[in-house]
Design an enzyme around this catalytic site. Structure first.
Site, PDB file in Angstrom:
ATOM      1  N   TYR A 156     -34.059 -14.243  21.652  1.00 46.84           N
ATOM      2  CA  TYR A 156     -33.542 -15.623  21.691  1.00 46.84           C
ATOM      3  C   TYR A 156     -34.295 -16.501  20.675  1.00 46.84           C
ATOM      4  O   TYR A 156     -33.745 -17.454  20.122  1.00 46.84           O
ATOM      5  CB  TYR A 156     -33.623 -16.191  23.116  1.00 46.84           C
ATOM      6  CG  TYR A 156     -32.639 -17.314  23.350  1.00 46.84           C
ATOM      7  CD1 TYR A 156     -31.270 -17.122  23.141  1.00 46.84           C
ATOM      8  CD2 TYR A 156     -33.062 -18.565  23.764  1.00 46.84           C
ATOM      9  CE1 TYR A 156     -30.370 -18.155  23.337  1.00 46.84           C
ATOM     10  CE2 TYR A 156     -32.164 -19.606  23.972  1.00 46.84           C
ATOM     11  CZ  TYR A 156     -30.817 -19.392  23.748  1.00 46.84           C
ATOM     12  OH  TYR A 156     -29.914 -20.422  23.938  1.00 46.84           O
ATOM     13  N   LYS A 163     -33.491 -24.988  22.345  1.00 49.46           N
ATOM     14  CA  LYS A 163     -33.087 -25.380  23.715  1.00 49.46           C
ATOM     15  C   LYS A 163     -34.185 -26.196  24.400  1.00 49.46           C
ATOM     16  O   LYS A 163     -33.891 -27.110  25.182  1.00 49.46           O
ATOM     17  CB  LYS A 163     -32.735 -24.154  24.554  1.00 49.46           C
ATOM     18  CG  LYS A 163     -31.436 -23.460  24.144  1.00 49.46           C
ATOM     19  CD  LYS A 163     -30.214 -24.358  24.225  1.00 49.46           C
ATOM     20  CE  LYS A 163     -28.920 -23.563  24.104  1.00 49.46           C
ATOM     21  NZ  LYS A 163     -27.745 -24.453  23.917  1.00 49.46           N
TER      22      LYS A 163
HETATM   23  P1  NAD Z   1     -18.947 -20.411  22.109  1.00 49.72           P
HETATM   24  O1  NAD Z   1     -19.206 -19.566  20.890  1.00 49.72           O
HETATM   25  O2  NAD Z   1     -17.607 -20.350  22.712  1.00 49.72           O
HETATM   26  O3  NAD Z   1     -19.336 -21.930  21.829  1.00 49.72           O
HETATM   27  C1  NAD Z   1     -20.261 -22.330  20.855  1.00 49.72           C
HETATM   28  C2  NAD Z   1     -19.599 -23.433  20.068  1.00 49.72           C
HETATM   29  O4  NAD Z   1     -20.504 -24.018  19.116  1.00 49.72           O
HETATM   30  C3  NAD Z   1     -18.384 -22.928  19.243  1.00 49.72           C
HETATM   31  O5  NAD Z   1     -17.230 -23.613  19.624  1.00 49.72           O
HETATM   32  C4  NAD Z   1     -18.762 -23.256  17.813  1.00 49.72           C
HETATM   33  O6  NAD Z   1     -17.665 -23.620  17.001  1.00 49.72           O
HETATM   34  C5  NAD Z   1     -19.696 -24.445  18.038  1.00 49.72           C
HETATM   35  N1  NAD Z   1     -20.501 -24.754  16.857  1.00 49.72           N
HETATM   36  C6  NAD Z   1     -21.397 -23.948  16.213  1.00 49.72           C
HETATM   37  N2  NAD Z   1     -21.858 -24.567  15.108  1.00 49.72           N
HETATM   38  C7  NAD Z   1     -21.252 -25.799  15.065  1.00 49.72           C
HETATM   39  C8  NAD Z   1     -21.309 -26.901  14.160  1.00 49.72           C
HETATM   40  N3  NAD Z   1     -22.080 -26.863  13.059  1.00 49.72           N
HETATM   41  N4  NAD Z   1     -20.550 -27.998  14.414  1.00 49.72           N
HETATM   42  C9  NAD Z   1     -19.752 -28.048  15.518  1.00 49.72           C
HETATM   43  N5  NAD Z   1     -19.651 -27.028  16.413  1.00 49.72           N
HETATM   44  C10 NAD Z   1     -20.399 -25.921  16.177  1.00 49.72           C
HETATM   45  O7  NAD Z   1     -20.071 -19.931  23.172  1.00 49.72           O
HETATM   46  P2  NAD Z   1     -20.538 -20.575  24.553  1.00 49.72           P
HETATM   47  O8  NAD Z   1     -21.292 -19.476  25.238  1.00 49.72           O
HETATM   48  O9  NAD Z   1     -19.416 -21.222  25.239  1.00 49.72           O
HETATM   49  O10 NAD Z   1     -21.628 -21.641  24.095  1.00 49.72           O
HETATM   50  C11 NAD Z   1     -21.566 -23.006  24.426  1.00 49.72           C
HETATM   51  C12 NAD Z   1     -22.948 -23.538  24.799  1.00 49.72           C
HETATM   52  O11 NAD Z   1     -23.391 -22.870  25.974  1.00 49.72           O
HETATM   53  C13 NAD Z   1     -24.026 -23.302  23.746  1.00 49.72           C
HETATM   54  O12 NAD Z   1     -24.864 -24.438  23.691  1.00 49.72           O
HETATM   55  C14 NAD Z   1     -24.794 -22.131  24.318  1.00 49.72           C
HETATM   56  O13 NAD Z   1     -26.134 -22.118  23.872  1.00 49.72           O
HETATM   57  C15 NAD Z   1     -24.701 -22.444  25.788  1.00 49.72           C
HETATM   58  N6  NAD Z   1     -25.002 -21.317  26.691  1.00 49.72           N
HETATM   59  C16 NAD Z   1     -24.367 -20.135  26.554  1.00 49.72           C
HETATM   60  C17 NAD Z   1     -24.682 -19.081  27.405  1.00 49.72           C
HETATM   61  C18 NAD Z   1     -24.040 -17.725  27.268  1.00 49.72           C
HETATM   62  O14 NAD Z   1     -24.598 -16.754  27.772  1.00 49.72           O
HETATM   63  N7  NAD Z   1     -22.871 -17.615  26.622  1.00 49.72           N
HETATM   64  C19 NAD Z   1     -25.639 -19.278  28.412  1.00 49.72           C
HETATM   65  C20 NAD Z   1     -26.252 -20.525  28.539  1.00 49.72           C
HETATM   66  C21 NAD Z   1     -25.932 -21.547  27.670  1.00 49.72           C
HETATM   67  C1  IMJ Z   2     -28.385 -15.287  22.099  1.00 53.63           C
HETATM   68  C2  IMJ Z   2     -29.320 -14.639  21.302  1.00 53.63           C
HETATM   69  C3  IMJ Z   2     -30.258 -13.773  21.840  1.00 53.63           C
HETATM   70  C4  IMJ Z   2     -30.281 -13.532  23.201  1.00 53.63           C
HETATM   71  C5  IMJ Z   2     -29.340 -14.175  24.007  1.00 53.63           C
HETATM   72  C6  IMJ Z   2     -28.381 -15.058  23.460  1.00 53.63           C
HETATM   73  N1  IMJ Z   2     -29.096 -14.140  25.360  1.00 53.63           N
HETATM   74  C7  IMJ Z   2     -28.057 -14.955  25.686  1.00 53.63           C
HETATM   75  C8  IMJ Z   2     -27.568 -15.536  24.509  1.00 53.63           C
HETATM   76  C9  IMJ Z   2     -29.859 -13.315  26.292  1.00 53.63           C
HETATM   77  C10 IMJ Z   2     -27.549 -15.179  27.049  1.00 53.63           C
HETATM   78  C11 IMJ Z   2     -26.413 -16.510  24.397  1.00 53.63           C
HETATM   79  N2  IMJ Z   2     -26.911 -17.905  24.369  1.00 53.63           N
HETATM   80  C12 IMJ Z   2     -27.509 -18.413  25.587  1.00 53.63           C
HETATM   81  C13 IMJ Z   2     -26.885 -18.719  23.236  1.00 53.63           C
HETATM   82  O1  IMJ Z   2     -27.331 -19.855  23.321  1.00 53.63           O
HETATM   83  C14 IMJ Z   2     -26.357 -18.227  21.963  1.00 53.63           C
HETATM   84  C15 IMJ Z   2     -26.528 -18.919  20.802  1.00 53.63           C
HETATM   85  C16 IMJ Z   2     -26.143 -18.436  19.498  1.00 53.63           C
HETATM   86  C17 IMJ Z   2     -25.451 -17.257  19.278  1.00 53.63           C
HETATM   87  C18 IMJ Z   2     -25.147 -16.861  17.970  1.00 53.63           C
HETATM   88  C19 IMJ Z   2     -24.439 -15.562  17.665  1.00 53.63           C
HETATM   89  C20 IMJ Z   2     -23.735 -15.613  16.327  1.00 53.63           C
HETATM   90  C21 IMJ Z   2     -24.501 -16.328  15.252  1.00 53.63           C
HETATM   91  N3  IMJ Z   2     -25.341 -17.344  15.607  1.00 53.63           N
HETATM   92  C22 IMJ Z   2     -25.576 -17.688  16.910  1.00 53.63           C
HETATM   93  N4  IMJ Z   2     -26.263 -18.830  17.149  1.00 53.63           N
HETATM   94  C23 IMJ Z   2     -26.536 -19.205  18.413  1.00 53.63           C
HETATM   95  O2  IMJ Z   2     -24.325 -16.035  14.056  1.00 53.63           O
END
Ligand code: NAD
Ligand code: IMJ
Length: 256
Positions: A156, A163
Site C-alpha cells: 500500500y 490516506k
Molecule cells: P475506483 O477505481 O472505482 O474509483 C477510484 C476513482 O478515482 C476512479 O473513478 C478514478 O477515475 C478516480 N480518479 C483517479 N485519479 C483521478 C483524478 N486525477 N481526478 C479525478 N478522479 C480520479 O475504485 P474504488 O475502490 O471505488 O475507490 C474509491 C475510493 O475508495 C478510493 O479513495 C479508494 O482508496 C477507497 N477505498 C477502496 C477500497 C478497495 O478495496 N477498493 C478500500 C477502502 C477504500
Molecule cells: C492498493 C494497493 C496495494 C494494496 C491494496 C490496495 N490493498 C487494497 C487496495 C490491500 C485494499 C485498494 N485501495 C484501498 C486503494 O486505495 C487503491 C488505490 C489505488 C489503486 C491503484 C491501482 C492502479 C494504479 N494506481 C492506483 N492508485 C491507487 O495505477
C-alpha cells in the site's frame, strides 16, 4: 419519505458499476437525492455517461482533480444548474502502479507528490469550492479511506501515507467548516474488488485474512459502504463530524 429527499449530491469517483461511488449514488437515489457526477478522463466517459443516464443524473461533468481550473468549472456548472449543493462525495485515489509494490523506500519525490495531490489534497480543493454552495444548507462532505492509512500493509506504500493525510484533513476540515454547519467525515472501507484493487499484489490474501479474522468473518460489500454513507450524509448523523467510520466487518479492532 426518503432520507435524502430534495437533497442535491455531487459525486466524484465513479469509474464503473463496481465503484464504491456508484453504490453510494444508487443508495442516495433510492432515498430521493438528485445526482450529479464528475469523472476523470475521456476513456471513462463511455462507461460513466450511460451509468449516469440510467440513474437519472442531472449533470455529468469531466474533472481531473489535479487541475484547479477543471474543479472550478465543475462547481460553476453546479451553481448555475442547482444554485447550491447539499452533499459532496470524494471517492478518489491514485498513485503510480510501480510504487504500489515492493519497498516503500523506493517512493519517488514525484510519486509521493502525485499520490498526495490526487488522493489527499483534492479533498481540500473540492471542499473549498463546495462550501460557498452549501451556505445555509447544512452541507455534508464524505470521503473514502482505507486502514492502510493507519497501519502498515504490504504494497500500500505511498497510498498509506496519502490516506493518513486524507484522514487528518477530514479532522482539520471538520473544524474549519464546523462554523458554517458543514460536516466532514470519512468511511474507512474494508477491501473491495474494484478497479482500484485490480491487479494489486496480495489483495486476495488480505481479503482472505479479513474473512478469517474479522469479527463478522466475511468481507464487506459496496452496498454496505453505501448504506453507511447514506447515514453519514443524512440528517441522522447531524451531530457527527470529523469522524473516520470503519465499514470493515470489524477487522480494525482485532490485535492478533
Ligand atoms: P475506483 O477505481 O472505482 O474509483 C477510484 C476513482 O478515482 C476512479 O473513478 C478514478 O477515475 C478516480 N480518479 C483517479 N485519479 C483521478 C483524478 N486525477 N481526478 C479525478 N478522479 C480520479 O475504485 P474504488 O475502490 O471505488 O475507490 C474509491 C475510493 O475508495 C478510493 O479513495 C479508494 O482508496 C477507497 N477505498 C477502496 C477500497 C478497495 O478495496 N477498493 C478500500 C477502502 C477504500
Ligand atoms: C492498493 C494497493 C496495494 C494494496 C491494496 C490496495 N490493498 C487494497 C487496495 C490491500 C485494499 C485498494 N485501495 C484501498 C486503494 O486505495 C487503491 C488505490 C489505488 C489503486 C491503484 C491501482 C492502479 C494504479 N494506481 C492506483 N492508485 C491507487 O495505477
Amino acid at each position: 419519505m426518503g432520507l435524502l429527499e430534495g437533497k442535491k449530491a455531487l459525486i466524484f469517483g465513479v469509474a464503473n458499476d463496481k465503484s464504491i461511488a456508484w453504490a453510494i449514488a444508487e443508495a442516495f437515489r433510492r432515498e430521493g437525492a438528485s445526482l450529479a457526477f464528475a469523472y476523470n478522463g475521456d476513456t471513462l466517459a463511455k462507461r460513466v455517461i450511460p451509468l449516469a443516464e440510467s440513474i437519472g443524473a442531472e449533470m455529468v461533468l469531466q474533472c481531473d482533480v489535479r487541475s484547479d481550473e477543471e474543479i472550478a468549472s465543475v462547481f460553476r456548472d453546479v451553481k448555475e444548474r442547482w444554485g447550491g449543493l447539499d452533499i459532496l462525495v470524494h471517492s478518489i485515489a491514485f498513485a503510480n502502479k510501480d510504487e504500489l509494490k515492493g519497498s516503500f523506500l523506493n517512493t519517488t519525490r514525484e510519486g509521493f507528490a502525485l499520490a498526495m495531490d490526487v488522493s489527499a489534497y483534492s479533498l481540500i480543493a473540492l471542499a473549498k469550492e463546495a462550501t460557498p454552495l452549501m451556505e445555509g444548507r447544512e452541507g455534508v462532505i464524505l470521503t473514502l479511506s482505507y486502514y492502510g492509512g493507519q497501519k502498515v500493509f504490504p504494497n500500500y506504500n505511498v497510498m498509506g501515507v496519502a490516506k493518513a493525510a486524507l484522514e487528518m484533513s477530514v479532522r482539520y476540515l471538520a473544524e474549519s467548516l464546523g462554523g458554517t454547519g458543514v460536516r466532514v467525515n470519512a468511511i474507512s472501507a474494508g477491501p473491495l474488488k474494484t478497479l482500484a484493487a485490480a491487479g494489486v499484489g496480495g489483495f486476495n490474501q488480505i481479503a482472505g485474512v479479513v474473512a478469517e479474522k474479522a469479527p463478522l468473518r466475511r468481507n464487506i460489500t459496496q452496498e454496505e459502504v453505501a448504506d453507511s454513507a447514506l447515514y453519514l450524509c443524512s440528517n441522522l448523523a447531524r451531530g457527527v463530524t470529523g469522524e473516520v467510520h470503519f465499514v470493515d466487518s470489524g477487522y480494525n479492532i482485532i490485535g492478533l
